[in-house]
Design an enzyme around this catalytic site. Structure first.
Site, PDB file in Angstrom:
ATOM      1  N   THR A   1     -50.343 -34.869 -14.236  1.00  0.00           N
ATOM      2  CA  THR A   1     -50.444 -35.972 -15.202  1.00  0.00           C
ATOM      3  C   THR A   1     -51.764 -36.745 -15.078  1.00  0.00           C
ATOM      4  OG1 THR A   1     -49.263 -37.327 -13.612  1.00  0.00           O
ATOM      5  CG2 THR A   1     -47.956 -36.290 -15.334  1.00  0.00           C
TER       6      THR A   1
ATOM      7  N   ASN B   1     -42.623 -26.702  -5.214  1.00  0.00           N
ATOM      8  CA  ASN B   1     -43.707 -27.685  -5.220  1.00  0.00           C
ATOM      9  C   ASN B   1     -43.660 -28.447  -3.900  1.00  0.00           C
ATOM     10  OD1 ASN B   1     -44.737 -30.593  -6.069  1.00  0.00           O
ATOM     11  ND2 ASN B   1     -45.413 -29.226  -7.678  1.00  0.00           N
TER      12      ASN B   1
ATOM     13  N   GLY C   1     -48.822 -29.085 -19.822  1.00  0.00           N
ATOM     14  CA  GLY C   1     -49.339 -30.334 -20.366  1.00  0.00           C
ATOM     15  C   GLY C   1     -48.977 -30.435 -21.831  1.00  0.00           C
TER      16      GLY C   1
ATOM     17  N   LEU D   1     -42.374 -39.188  -5.972  1.00  0.00           N
ATOM     18  CA  LEU D   1     -41.960 -38.053  -5.127  1.00  0.00           C
ATOM     19  C   LEU D   1     -40.624 -38.247  -4.433  1.00  0.00           C
ATOM     20  CD1 LEU D   1     -45.348 -37.059  -3.417  1.00  0.00           C
ATOM     21  CD2 LEU D   1     -44.308 -36.047  -5.450  1.00  0.00           C
TER      22      LEU D   1
ATOM     23  N   CYS E   1     -50.530 -35.565  -7.123  1.00  0.00           N
ATOM     24  CA  CYS E   1     -49.591 -36.581  -7.582  1.00  0.00           C
ATOM     25  C   CYS E   1     -50.282 -37.931  -7.655  1.00  0.00           C
ATOM     26  CB  CYS E   1     -48.372 -36.690  -6.680  1.00  0.00           C
ATOM     27  SG  CYS E   1     -47.187 -37.878  -7.346  1.00  0.00           S
TER      28      CYS E   1
HETATM   29  C1  LIG Z   1     -40.834 -37.522 -14.501  1.00  0.00           C
HETATM   30  C2  LIG Z   1     -41.881 -36.550 -14.018  1.00  0.00           C
HETATM   31  C3  LIG Z   1     -41.890 -36.154 -12.676  1.00  0.00           C
HETATM   32  C4  LIG Z   1     -42.857 -35.273 -12.203  1.00  0.00           C
HETATM   33  N1  LIG Z   1     -42.822 -34.891 -10.890  1.00  0.00           N
HETATM   34  C5  LIG Z   1     -43.728 -33.993 -10.431  1.00  0.00           C
HETATM   35  C6  LIG Z   1     -43.678 -33.523  -9.085  1.00  0.00           C
HETATM   36  O1  LIG Z   1     -42.789 -33.896  -8.305  1.00  0.00           O
HETATM   37  N2  LIG Z   1     -44.624 -32.642  -8.672  1.00  0.00           N
HETATM   38  C7  LIG Z   1     -45.605 -32.184  -9.507  1.00  0.00           C
HETATM   39  O2  LIG Z   1     -46.432 -31.375  -9.110  1.00  0.00           O
HETATM   40  N3  LIG Z   1     -45.663 -32.589 -10.796  1.00  0.00           N
HETATM   41  C8  LIG Z   1     -44.756 -33.481 -11.268  1.00  0.00           C
HETATM   42  N4  LIG Z   1     -44.815 -33.883 -12.596  1.00  0.00           N
HETATM   43  C9  LIG Z   1     -45.860 -33.347 -13.469  1.00  0.00           C
HETATM   44  C10 LIG Z   1     -45.341 -32.157 -14.303  1.00  0.00           C
HETATM   45  O3  LIG Z   1     -44.930 -31.085 -13.472  1.00  0.00           O
HETATM   46  C11 LIG Z   1     -46.412 -31.640 -15.287  1.00  0.00           C
HETATM   47  O4  LIG Z   1     -47.536 -31.199 -14.566  1.00  0.00           O
HETATM   48  C12 LIG Z   1     -46.875 -32.708 -16.270  1.00  0.00           C
HETATM   49  O5  LIG Z   1     -45.807 -33.541 -16.631  1.00  0.00           O
HETATM   50  C13 LIG Z   1     -47.504 -32.138 -17.524  1.00  0.00           C
HETATM   51  O6  LIG Z   1     -46.601 -31.359 -18.277  1.00  0.00           O
HETATM   52  P1  LIG Z   1     -45.736 -31.944 -19.528  1.00  0.00           P
HETATM   53  O7  LIG Z   1     -46.671 -32.658 -20.423  1.00  0.00           O
HETATM   54  O8  LIG Z   1     -45.095 -30.725 -20.131  1.00  0.00           O
HETATM   55  O9  LIG Z   1     -44.746 -32.860 -18.917  1.00  0.00           O
HETATM   56  C14 LIG Z   1     -43.853 -34.774 -13.074  1.00  0.00           C
HETATM   57  C15 LIG Z   1     -43.839 -35.168 -14.429  1.00  0.00           C
HETATM   58  C16 LIG Z   1     -42.865 -36.030 -14.907  1.00  0.00           C
HETATM   59  C17 LIG Z   1     -42.890 -36.417 -16.353  1.00  0.00           C
END
Ligand SMILES: Cc1cc2nc3c(=O)[nH]c(=O)nc-3n(C[C@H](O)[C@H](O)[C@H](O)COP(=O)(O)O)c2cc1C
Ligand SMILES: Cc1cc2nc3c(=O)[nH]c(=O)nc-3n(C[C@H](O)[C@H](O)[C@H](O)COP(=O)(O)OP(=O)(O)OC[C@H]3O[C@@H](n4cnc5c(N)ncnc54)[C@H](O)[C@@H]3O)c2cc1C
Ligand code: FES
Lengths: 259, 313
Positions: free
Chosen positions: B193, B99, B243, B73, B130
C-alpha cells in the site's frame, strides 16, 4: 449462511429529520437468527464509495422475506442510499454478526431496552420478539432533538417508553442513563445500543444485572477477515486476545470486551 | 486445455489468481462463501515471530476508489499459525504463500524458518513494506542494501522459494528490485500500500488512530501498473502483481505490464466472491482478446516483435 444478494427496494420513507426507513426483499431474511444482526450494504455501484456500510436490521417480516433498516443520512454512503427508489436493486451482504440473546430474558421477567440515536433501530425487532415470548419490555430512547425522534409510538405499543432529548426539545432533557435513574426503573436484563459513552455508562451502572451491549466500529469486510474492527477482551486488556465487532459481536455481554 | 495455469518458483498454479495478504485472513471466513480449491494460491496474513495485537481503532478509513488501513500486523504469532491455521488450510488443494514480517533481521529469519516448515507453504512472501508498524520495518523496504542483506539471510533458512514484497513508498523501485534480486530472491510481489491520510471534518484530526495508513484499492492501480512495467523490464524475477485489481480485465492489464500472476486484496471486502468470479471470467476474456494462454500476456506492453492483439476477434 451469509448471502451476497441483490435485494429489491420495497419502500423507502424519511420518517424523521434525515432518518430513513428502508424495506428490502431478499432470501437472506431466512437466515436472520437474532435481533441486532446487521447487513453490509453497497450504497452504489462503482468505486466511490468503495466499501460497504454496516446497517442494523430493525425489523423483519419472514412471511414476505422482507427486512427493514433505519439509518441516518450521514455522509456519502448513506446519502446515496437515501436516493434509492422502490423497485431498485441494492447489493447487500448479510445477515452478519451475532445479535441480542433473547434467552437471557425469561417469560415474566422485565427487560430494559436502552437506545441512543441510530442505536435505536435494532431494539425494535428485539422488543417485538421479547414481548411475543412474554417478557415485559421498557424502552428508554435518547435522541438529539425533537425532529430526529422516530418510532416512539411503535415502541409505545409494545411497552412503557421514555424519551430523552439532548436539547430538551421533547421528553426529558439529557441522557438516557439519567432517565433510568430518576424513574427508578426496575428490570432484570438490559439490552443497549448507541454511542460508546452511553454503553460505558450502562456497563458501569448495572454491574449487578445481565447487560448486553451492541458496539459500533469502522469496518472493512464485515465478516471477520480484515481485522479492522477488533477490541481487547476484558480479561486481557493490554494483551493479544481480541474480539471482532463484526463477527464475534456486534452484541457482547457487558464485561466481555473493553469498550 | 488449461489456459490459466502458471509455473513460478515453488508454485504450480492452476490459475494465476490469489487473494492478497491481509485481505483474506487465513481463509476461514471466505470458505463460507466458496470452495477455496478454486484459487490459484492463498497469500495468508502476515506472520510475526511473537503475537501482535496491532494498532488501536479506527483502523480503516475510506477514500475515493480506495481505503486506508492501519491494522498493524495483528496476528497470533508464527507458532500458532504453524500449528493452528496452516493445518486447517491443508484440507484444500491450494499452495499457500506465507507473508512474514518483523522488526529486526532475527525476527524475520526465525519466522521464515518456522513457517516454511509447513508442507502446504510453497513460498514465502517477505513483507519488507508494511507502512503501519512504527519500529524497524521501514528500513528493510526503503534501503536497498538492507533489503538485500535481509533477503540473503531469509533465503539461507527458508525451505521454500522467497518472494519479496516491494513497497511503492520509495523513490527508486528498480534499485530496490535489483537489490533483492542480488540478495537471492526468487520472485517479487508488488505493490504494497501507499502511505496516505484522511482527516475528520468535524475534529480536524486524523480519522485513523495511527494517523497514517496504507492506501489500497482501484485508486492505486495505475501506480502498481507503472511500477510493474518498470521493474519487469529490469529484473529477471517473476512478479506477482497487485494493487486495485477488481476484474478479469484488470488481471490482463497487470499481465501486460509484466506480471506473471496477480493477487486481489481490497476487492474481497466489497465482493467476497471476487476471486472465483475473476477466475470464471478469464477464459472468455482471453477468447475475446484472441489469446490462447494467459502467460502470453506477460510483458506485452514492452516486449518487442509481439503480434498486436487481434481486436477484431
Ligand atoms: C486491510 C489490509 C491488510 C493488509 N495486510 C497486509 C499484510 O499483513 N501483509 C502484506 O504484505 N500486505 C498487506 N496488505 C496489502 C495487500 O496485500 C496489497 O498489497 C494491497 O492492499 C494492494 O492490493 P489491493 O489494492 O488489491 O488491496 C493489506 C491490505 C489491506 C487493505
Ligand atoms: C454494526 C453496526 C450497525 C450499524 N447500524 C446502523 C443503523 O442501524 N442505522 C444507522 O443509521 N447507522 C448504523 N451504523 C452506522 C453506519 O454504519 C454509519 O453511519 C455509516 O457507515 C456512515 O456511512 P456514510 O458513507 O454515510 O458516512 P461517511 O462518514 O462518509 O463514511 C465514511 C466511512 O466511515 C464509516 N463510518 C462512518 N460512521 C460510522 C459509524 N458510526 N460506524 C461505523 N462506521 C462508520 C463508513 O462505513 C465509511 O467506511 C451501524 C454501524 C455498525 C458498525
Ligand atoms: S470488519 Fe473486517 S474483521 Fe471486522
Amino acid at each position: 449462511m451469509i448471502r451476497k444478494e441483490l435485494c429489491e427496494v420495497i419502500r423507502q420513507t424519511e420518517i424523521a429529520d434525515s432518518i430513513f426507513e428502508m424495506t428490502v426483499k431478499g432470501e437472506m431474511v431466512k437466515d436472520i437468527r437474532t435481533p441486532g444482526q446487521f447487513v453490509h450494504v453497497k450504497a452504489a455501484g462503482g468505486y466511490d464509495p468503495l466499501l460497504r456500510r454496516p446497517i442494523s436490521i430493525s425489523s423483519i417480516d419472514r412471511s414476505k422475506n422482507e427486512l427493514t433498516m433505519i439509518y441516518r443520512k450521514e455522509g456519502r454512503g448513506t446519502g446515496l442510499l437515501s436516493e434509492k427508489k422502490t423497485g431498485e436493486a441494492i447489493d447487500i451482504l448479510g445477515p452478519l454478526g451475532n445479535g441480542f440473546p433473547l434467552d437471557e430474558a425469561k417469560t415474566g421477567e422485565t427487560a430494559l431496552l436502552v437506545g441512543g440515536g441510530i442505536g435505536v433501530p435494532p431494539l425494535y425487532e428485539l422488543s417485538r420478539q421479547l414481548k411475543a415470548k412474554g417478557v415485559k419490555v421498557i424502552h428508554v430512547l435518547g435522541f438529539q432533538t425533537k425532529d430526529s425522534i422516530f418510532y416512539d409510538s411503535k415502541f409505545e405499543s409494545l411497552g412503557e417508553t421514555y424519551i430523552a432529548t439532548a436539547d430538551g426539545s421533547y421528553g426529558a432533557m439529557g441522557f438516557v442513563t439519567d432517565v433510568i435513574r430518576e424513574l427508578k426503573l426496575q428490570f432484570d436484563v438490559v439490552y443497549a445500543c448507541g454511542p460508546t459513552p452511553m454503553l460505558r455508562a450502562i456497563e458501569q451502572n448495572y454491574q449487578d444485572k445481565k447487560v448486553f451491549l451492541s458496539l459500533e466500529e469502522r469496518m472493512g469486510c464485515g465478516i471477520g477477515a480484515c481485522f479492522a474492527c477488533v477490541c481487547h477482551t476484558t480479561d486481557d486488556p493490554k494483551g493479544f486476545s481480541y474480539k471482532k465487532v463484526c463477527s464475534d459481536g456486534p452484541v457482547f455481554r457487558a464485561g466481555e470486551v473493553v469498550i | 486445455m488449461n489456459r490459466l495455469n502458471i509455473n513460478l518458483p515453488g508454485l504450480d498454479l492452476k490459475n494465476p489468481i490469489m487473494p492478497a495478504s491481509g485481505c483474506f485472513g487465513f481463509g476461514r471466513e471466505y470458505s463460507q462463501f466458496y470452495n477455496l480449491d478454486v484459487l490459484g494460491a492463498i497469500m495468508i496474513k502476515a506472520a510475526t515471530l511473537e503475537p501482535r495485537f496491532g494498532n488501536p481503532t479506527p483502523r480503516v478509513a475510506e477514500t475515493s476508489a480506495g481505503m486506508l488501513n492501519a491494522i498493524g500486523l495483528q496476528n497470533p504469532g508464527a507458532h500458532k499459525i504453524l500449528t493452528e491455521e496452516l493445518p486447517w488450510l491443508d484440507q484444500y488443494d491450494v499452495p499457500v504463500i506465507a507473508n512474514i514480517a518483523g522488526s529486526q533481521e532475527d525476527d524475520y529469519v526465525e519466522t521464515a524458518r518456522i513457517i516454511s516448515q509447513a508442507a502446504n507453504v510453497h513460498a514465502l512472501e517477505l513483507n519488507i513494506s508494511c507502512p503501519n508498524v512504527k519500529t524497524g520495518g521501514i528500513a528493510f523496504g526503503t534501503i536497498p542494501d538492507v533489503a538485500k542483506q535481509l533477503t540473503r539471510k531469509v533465503k539461507e533458512v527458508s525451505a521454500v522459494p522467497v518472494y519479496v514484497k516491494l513497497s511503492p513508498n520509495v523513490s527508486n523501485i528498480i534499485e530496490m528490485a535489483k537489490s533483492v534480486e542480488d540478495g537471492g530472491a526468487d520472485g517479487l510481489t508488488m505493490i504494497n500500500t501507499l502511505i496516505g491520510m484522511r482527516l475528520d471534518l468535524k475534529t480536524g484530526k486524523p480519522i485513523l488512530a495511527n494517523s497514517t495508513g496504507g492506501l489500497s484499492g482501484p485508486a492505486i492501480k495505475p501506480v502498481a501498473l507503472r511500477m510493474i512495467y518498470e521493474v519487469s523490464q529490469k529484473t529477471k524475477l517473476p512478479i506477482i502483481g497487485m494493487g486495485g485489481i477488481q476484474s478479469a480485465e484488470d488481471v490482463v492489464e497487470f499481465f501486460y505490464a509484466g506480471a506473471s500472476a496477480v493477487a486481489v486484496g481490497t476487492a474481497n471486502f466489497v465482493d467476497p466472491f471476487v476471486c472465483p468470479t475473476i477466475i470464471e471470467k478469464l477464459p472468455s476474456l482471453l477468447d475475446k482478446l484472441g489469446i490462447e494462454h494467459i502467460s502470453e500476456c506477460t510483458g506485452r506492453s514492452w516486449k518487442r516483435n509481439e503480434q498486436p492483439v487481434n481486436h477484431r476477434a
